[in-house]
Design a protein around this motif. Structure first.
Motif, PDB file in Angstrom:
ATOM      1  N   LYS A 463     -17.215 -54.961  19.442  1.00 33.01           N
ATOM      2  CA  LYS A 463     -16.539 -54.880  18.158  1.00 33.01           C
ATOM      3  C   LYS A 463     -15.795 -56.190  17.957  1.00 33.01           C
ATOM      4  CE  LYS A 463     -15.691 -50.023  17.213  1.00 33.01           C
ATOM      5  NZ  LYS A 463     -14.643 -49.032  16.905  1.00 33.01           N
ATOM      6  N   LEU A 464     -15.936 -56.759  16.779  1.00 32.81           N
ATOM      7  CA  LEU A 464     -15.271 -58.017  16.466  1.00 32.81           C
ATOM      8  C   LEU A 464     -13.926 -57.713  15.820  1.00 32.81           C
ATOM      9  CD1 LEU A 464     -18.252 -58.774  16.937  1.00 32.81           C
ATOM     10  CD2 LEU A 464     -18.036 -60.438  15.105  1.00 32.81           C
ATOM     11  N   VAL A 465     -12.885 -58.312  16.358  1.00 28.50           N
ATOM     12  CA  VAL A 465     -11.523 -58.021  15.929  1.00 28.50           C
ATOM     13  C   VAL A 465     -10.940 -59.242  15.214  1.00 28.50           C
ATOM     14  CG1 VAL A 465      -9.218 -57.315  16.680  1.00 28.50           C
ATOM     15  CG2 VAL A 465     -11.241 -56.514  17.936  1.00 28.50           C
ATOM     16  N   PRO A 466     -10.382 -59.071  14.029  1.00 28.88           N
ATOM     17  CA  PRO A 466      -9.800 -60.225  13.322  1.00 28.88           C
ATOM     18  C   PRO A 466      -8.534 -60.716  14.008  1.00 28.88           C
ATOM     19  CG  PRO A 466      -9.278 -58.200  12.153  1.00 28.88           C
ATOM     20  CD  PRO A 466     -10.218 -57.814  13.263  1.00 28.88           C
ATOM     21  N   VAL A 467      -8.326 -62.006  13.953  1.00 28.25           N
ATOM     22  CA  VAL A 467      -7.085 -62.596  14.465  1.00 28.25           C
ATOM     23  C   VAL A 467      -6.427 -63.366  13.329  1.00 28.25           C
ATOM     24  CG1 VAL A 467      -7.953 -62.736  16.818  1.00 28.25           C
ATOM     25  CG2 VAL A 467      -8.277 -64.672  15.288  1.00 28.25           C
ATOM     26  N   ASP A 468      -5.130 -63.518  13.429  1.00 28.59           N
ATOM     27  CA  ASP A 468      -4.355 -64.121  12.342  1.00 28.59           C
ATOM     28  C   ASP A 468      -4.356 -65.646  12.448  1.00 28.59           C
ATOM     29  OD1 ASP A 468      -2.831 -64.151  10.064  1.00 28.59           O
ATOM     30  OD2 ASP A 468      -0.927 -63.947  11.134  1.00 28.59           O
ATOM     31  N   ILE A 469      -5.548 -66.211  12.575  1.00 26.07           N
ATOM     32  CA  ILE A 469      -5.685 -67.667  12.666  1.00 26.07           C
ATOM     33  C   ILE A 469      -6.851 -68.081  11.767  1.00 26.07           C
ATOM     34  CG2 ILE A 469      -6.047 -69.659  14.171  1.00 26.07           C
ATOM     35  CD1 ILE A 469      -5.149 -67.912  16.531  1.00 26.07           C
ATOM     36  N   GLU A 470      -6.555 -68.665  10.630  1.00 25.46           N
ATOM     37  CA  GLU A 470      -7.595 -69.102   9.708  1.00 25.46           C
ATOM     38  C   GLU A 470      -8.111 -70.483  10.120  1.00 25.46           C
ATOM     39  OE1 GLU A 470      -9.037 -67.562   6.980  1.00 25.46           O
ATOM     40  OE2 GLU A 470      -8.008 -65.797   7.774  1.00 25.46           O
ATOM     41  N   PRO A 471      -9.419 -70.698  10.048  1.00 23.24           N
ATOM     42  CA  PRO A 471      -9.950 -72.026  10.393  1.00 23.24           C
ATOM     43  C   PRO A 471      -9.502 -73.088   9.397  1.00 23.24           C
ATOM     44  CG  PRO A 471     -11.693 -70.627   9.480  1.00 23.24           C
ATOM     45  CD  PRO A 471     -10.484 -69.755   9.676  1.00 23.24           C
ATOM     46  N   ILE A 472      -9.161 -74.248   9.919  1.00 22.44           N
ATOM     47  CA  ILE A 472      -8.816 -75.400   9.076  1.00 22.44           C
ATOM     48  C   ILE A 472     -10.079 -76.251   8.964  1.00 22.44           C
ATOM     49  CG2 ILE A 472      -7.312 -77.401   8.801  1.00 22.44           C
ATOM     50  CD1 ILE A 472      -5.280 -76.005  10.616  1.00 22.44           C
ATOM     51  N   LEU A 473     -10.762 -76.129   7.838  1.00 25.06           N
ATOM     52  CA  LEU A 473     -12.113 -76.671   7.694  1.00 25.06           C
ATOM     53  C   LEU A 473     -12.149 -78.190   7.594  1.00 25.06           C
ATOM     54  CD1 LEU A 473     -13.573 -74.045   5.196  1.00 25.06           C
ATOM     55  CD2 LEU A 473     -13.722 -74.046   7.696  1.00 25.06           C
ATOM     56  N   CYS A 474     -13.156 -78.769   8.239  1.00 24.11           N
ATOM     57  CA  CYS A 474     -13.408 -80.209   8.186  1.00 24.11           C
ATOM     58  C   CYS A 474     -14.864 -80.427   7.785  1.00 24.11           C
ATOM     59  CB  CYS A 474     -13.176 -80.863   9.540  1.00 24.11           C
ATOM     60  SG  CYS A 474     -11.581 -80.555  10.302  1.00 24.11           S
ATOM     61  N   ALA A 475     -15.071 -81.300   6.816  1.00 20.47           N
ATOM     62  CA  ALA A 475     -16.444 -81.633   6.404  1.00 20.47           C
ATOM     63  C   ALA A 475     -16.976 -82.723   7.315  1.00 20.47           C
ATOM     64  CB  ALA A 475     -16.474 -82.083   4.951  1.00 20.47           C
ATOM     65  N   ASP A 476     -17.279 -82.330   8.557  1.00 17.09           N
ATOM     66  CA  ASP A 476     -17.907 -83.227   9.517  1.00 17.09           C
ATOM     67  C   ASP A 476     -19.387 -83.318   9.137  1.00 17.09           C
ATOM     68  OD1 ASP A 476     -18.446 -84.675  11.823  1.00 17.09           O
ATOM     69  OD2 ASP A 476     -17.214 -83.403  13.089  1.00 17.09           O
ATOM     70  N   LEU A 477     -20.229 -83.852  10.014  1.00 15.93           N
ATOM     71  CA  LEU A 477     -21.662 -83.797   9.745  1.00 15.93           C
ATOM     72  C   LEU A 477     -22.089 -82.350   9.558  1.00 15.93           C
ATOM     73  CD1 LEU A 477     -23.033 -86.422  12.272  1.00 15.93           C
ATOM     74  CD2 LEU A 477     -22.553 -86.715   9.847  1.00 15.93           C
ATOM     75  N   ILE A 478     -21.414 -81.454  10.296  1.00 18.64           N
ATOM     76  CA  ILE A 478     -21.523 -80.029  10.029  1.00 18.64           C
ATOM     77  C   ILE A 478     -20.133 -79.526   9.672  1.00 18.64           C
ATOM     78  CG2 ILE A 478     -23.473 -79.700  11.588  1.00 18.64           C
ATOM     79  CD1 ILE A 478     -21.379 -78.351  13.506  1.00 18.64           C
TER      80      ILE A 478
END
Length: 499
Positions: A463-478
């Motif tokens: 079961k996948l459990v949410p955590v209170d940490i949102e990704p800080i997105l970077c427009a790398d090559l990916i």
């Protein structure tokens, strides 16, 4: 006297350059910010990598779905709507990659990602059969084995606490691409401190810096920075690993006395190592492919074949952790397919039965496309989607922004997999996770198969459990995250399989 003449000459050159820039802008019908002399709009792009996507959105909010900027004298047009994207990616003429891809040449050379013209057309046609489904289905045991190793690694950490998925998933994806299309084992998952993966990350970050910070895009400036030495060290390691992969496969072929590709059918070599075997054994105009060209294609696919699928797997797991109702619907589908044998590996035909999983993957790739930006170079004055573009313009397709455009997708910031099972998604150029047209991703079926197998294995086990940490997105090559992509896991048992 000479100094005065030199200054006057310099002022004249700069004035003519600026006038030429303004003249091109006047002839164009694309809006955008006013460029300054010499630097154009480069000063506006000196931001952190975590701010880059937000900066592009602010320009889109101000100027619309298409706008132009200048990095020094280089013109760029950025688009984020299917009506422009279709004309760009479907064109048989606009196949030359933009200026930013030149920063990849030291790493990938003239591989399929960066090549253009006759070289690209020849290699694309030559390598396409290596990804036919008759070949791909032979990769299933490799994907299953490596997804189970990944599952076991997660199981040792599965206590509901946040796990950063990128590092461990990248190792599994690297094992998949090396063992399947390359035909050699690198055992990256058994070596969690993989120098190769770290070198890839270094090269990706440096290349991205050169793409996003105009001054670093100039070789004479970049070569004076510490980044140049870091790049050289990483290149030595990556190219060394590539040579090992090639030599290991060449030795295997010699051991089995394979010296040509006879005994093939229209789909290529009848074994699970079709890609690298094609490069090593096939002939073009009566000659074997030269060593450097083989290395460049292997470097390209070792990078593209593991980084992009890593991103797809990681962000899909993140989305599922935030939506337990969708996660359970997906688990029910797996239960229908596997019954009481939830621990067994899937058969090839069962992957096609995973309809809910496919919708989930597509919606995740809509919100978090593995490759957020692609670029094409205009090689002659042209009109593209009604836009008047001059020769030398680089057109950047902002896939990330287009996938979140409310004119294209209703409620774009909500995770709604069902949208891909309805008429809402009716424009094939509104979802470009694998690009489209002549330069679409040659390995998209490979990627979807790998992502499906990996996600199926994980969803059946945890079961996948949410955590209170949102990704800080970077427009790398990916599409990466500065703070990782974190999810909690709880092992599924007979009593807690359903909510």
């Amino acid at each position: 006297m000479y100094l005065i003449l030199l200054i006057c000459l310099l002022v004249l050159v700069l004035t003519v350059s600026w006038w030429s820039m303004l003249n091109r802008i006047c002839k164009s019908n694309v809006p955008g910010p006013f460029p300054l002399p010499i630097i154009g709009n480069a000063h506006q792009f000196v931001v952190r990598s975590t701010e880059f996507l937000g900066l592009l959105k602010s320009f889109t909010d101000k100027y619309g779905d298409v706008f132009r900027v200048h990095f020094f004298s280089y013109p760029y047009v950025l688009i984020s709507h299917p009506k422009y994207a279709e004309a760009l990616v479907s064109s048989a003429d606009l196949i030359t990659k933009g200026r930013s891809y030149s920063f990849l040449k030291a790493w990938l050379g003239e591989g399929l990602l960066t090549a253009s013209g006759p070289r690209w057309r020849l290699h694309r046609k030559f390598l396409t059969p290596a990804f036919h489904f008759n070949i791909l289905q032979n990769f299933l045991p490799v994907f299953c084995k490596n997804s189970e190793i990944l599952r076991d690694k997660i199981r040792r950490l599965a206590d509901g606490q946040p796990i950063d998925l990128f590092p461990i998933t990248a190792l599994a994806a690297l094992d998949n691409v090396a063992e399947s299309i390359m035909g050699v084992s690198v055992n990256a998952q058994q070596n969690s401190e993989s120098e190769y993966v770290r070198a890839i990350e270094t090269l990706s970050q440096i290349t991205t810096l050169r793409m996003q910070i105009p001054l670093l895009g100039e070789d004479f400036v970049f070569n004076l920075t510490p980044y140049k030495k870091k790049q050289d060290i990483a290149l030595e390691l990556v190219h060394g690993q590539t040579k090992k992969v090639i030599e290991a496969r060449r030795c295997e072929l010699e051991k089995n006395n394979k010296t040509n590709i006879s005994g093939t059918n229209e789909y290529g070599i009848k074994n699970k190592h079709a890609f690298l075997d094609l490069l090593l054994l096939a002939e073009i105009d009566g000659k074997l492919i030269d060593e450097q060209s083989v290395r460049e294609e292997v470097d390209t696919f070792m990078f593209e074949g593991h980084d992009t699928t890593t991103s797809g797997i990681v962000y899909t797991l993140f989305c599922l952790s935030k939506h337990p109702d969708i996660q359970e619907k997906l688990y029910e589908e797996q239960l229908t397919i596997f019954g009481e044998e939830m621990d067994r590996t899937p058969a090839y035909n069962e992957l096609a039965q995973m309809k809910v999983l496919e919708l989930v993957i597509k919606e995740s790739l809509r919100m978090y496309p593995s490759v957020p930006l692609i670029e094409r170079l205009i090689t002659k004055d042209a009109e593209v989607g009604g836009l008047k573009l001059s020769k030398g313009t680089s057109v950047v397709l902002n896939i990330f922004q287009m996938h979140r455009n409310p004119e294209v997708f209703e409620k774009p910031l909500e995770f709604i997999p069902e949208r891909f099972d309805s008429l809402e998604h009716k424009n094939p150029f509104s979802w470009l996770a694998f690009s489209a047209g002549p330069r679409n991703c040659i390995g998209q079926k490979f990627a979807m198969m790998e992502i499906k197998v990996t996600l199926s294995t994980i969803v059946r086990s945890f079961k996948l459990v949410p955590v209170d940490i949102e990704p800080i997105l970077c427009a790398d090559l990916i599409l990466r995250s500065q703070n990782g992509v974190k999810v909690g896991f709880l092992p599924r048992t007979q009593s807690n399989s359903k909510t």
